[in-house]
Scaffold this active site. Structure first.
Site, PDB file in Angstrom:
ATOM      1  N   VAL A 199      38.837  46.262  38.417  1.00 38.47           N
ATOM      2  CA  VAL A 199      39.335  44.908  38.051  1.00 38.47           C
ATOM      3  C   VAL A 199      40.594  44.463  39.066  1.00 38.47           C
ATOM      4  CG1 VAL A 199      40.733  43.497  36.338  1.00 38.47           C
ATOM      5  CG2 VAL A 199      38.570  44.862  35.757  1.00 38.47           C
ATOM      6  N   ASP A 200      41.779  45.509  39.322  1.00 34.90           N
ATOM      7  CA  ASP A 200      42.780  45.133  40.239  1.00 34.90           C
ATOM      8  C   ASP A 200      42.571  45.033  41.616  1.00 34.90           C
ATOM      9  OD1 ASP A 200      42.960  47.568  40.788  1.00 34.90           O
ATOM     10  OD2 ASP A 200      44.907  47.977  40.098  1.00 34.90           O
ATOM     11  N   ALA A 201      41.306  45.559  42.111  1.00 32.22           N
ATOM     12  CA  ALA A 201      41.245  45.214  43.758  1.00 32.22           C
ATOM     13  C   ALA A 201      41.504  44.047  44.178  1.00 32.22           C
ATOM     14  CB  ALA A 201      39.699  45.597  43.884  1.00 32.22           C
ATOM     15  N   GLU A 223      49.891  50.697  35.782  1.00 31.50           N
ATOM     16  CA  GLU A 223      49.450  49.412  36.666  1.00 31.50           C
ATOM     17  C   GLU A 223      50.592  48.590  37.005  1.00 31.50           C
ATOM     18  OE1 GLU A 223      46.332  48.925  37.337  1.00 31.50           O
ATOM     19  OE2 GLU A 223      46.631  46.938  38.185  1.00 31.50           O
TER      20      GLU A 223
END
Lengths: 78, 138
Positions: free
Chosen positions: A59-61, B87
């Protein structure tokens, strides 16, 4: 020249902002589904954790690429 | 107490993920080195730009993996907190590293840098699926 710089900064802001919104929605959904799955089947928590970690990377690519390009626009182009 | 004991066999998934992530990072490091050597034929600036692109990808991701998989939180709440905090740190490290590189490293060739960075991201997607396809069977 100032106007051109302002447009570059605006472009970087839009780039990183939209990417951040996408990541926030994606990771928020992911966390919600993880908690839902953990509440339904607590014995699957370690498995869900592993899959959560993997999907988080997927998702965070795109937001990471957005951040990189935004930083480039701000520090190298402007 | 019983729940904590029940989840102990589950740590094999964490070990399995840790081993898989380690393999993926090793492949990504190898790819970074190959790209660096390939771009070295073109120019030195392109070569170190490609290397920096690889480091910019690997540094935050290795930290994230260490932060998340190195811990043994058992409750879903703890796991979620670990993931989210990891994150946030990953994003912070990425932003700081990108800013530092663009300010401090001159001259810099953006094309090899972003090529390596984006290639490693895509490679991550591909390898997550390929190293073990258990994920696809869920």
């Amino acid at each position: 020249m100032e106007m051109a710089n302002a447009v570059v900064f605006l472009a970087a802001a839009i780039l990183m902002g939209l990417a951040a919104i996408g990541a926030a929605v994606g990771i928020g959904n992911l966390g919600g589904k993880f908690l839902e799955g953990a509440a339904r089947q607590p014995e699957l928590v370690p498995l869900l954790r592993s899959n959560f970690f993997i999907v988080m990377g997927l998702v965070d690519a795109v937001p990471m690429i957005g951040v990189g390009l935004g930083m480039y626009l701000m520090f190298a182009v402007a | 107490m019983k729940q904590a004991k029940k989840s102990v066999p589950g740590t094999k998934f964490t070990k399995w993920t840790r081993a898989k992530v380690k393999i993926i990072f090793q492949i990504q490091m190898a790819v970074t080195l190959v790209i660096t050597l390939a771009t070295l034929l073109h120019s030195v600036v392109a070569a170190y730009s490609a290397l920096i692109g690889g480091i910019l990808y690997l540094l935050p991701n290795v930290f994230f993996a260490w932060r998340v998989l190195g811990r043994q939180s058992e409750t879903p709440r703890g796991i979620l907190a670990d993931m989210y905090i990891g994150e946030i740190w990953k994003m912070v490290i990425s932003i700081l590293c990108f800013a530092a590189v663009f300010i401090l490293v001159q001259p810099l060739s953006p094309f090899p840098l972003f090529l390596t960075f984006i290639l490693l991201q895509i490679l991550n997607w591909y390898l997550q699926m390929k190293v073990d396809d258990r994920f696809l069977k869920l």
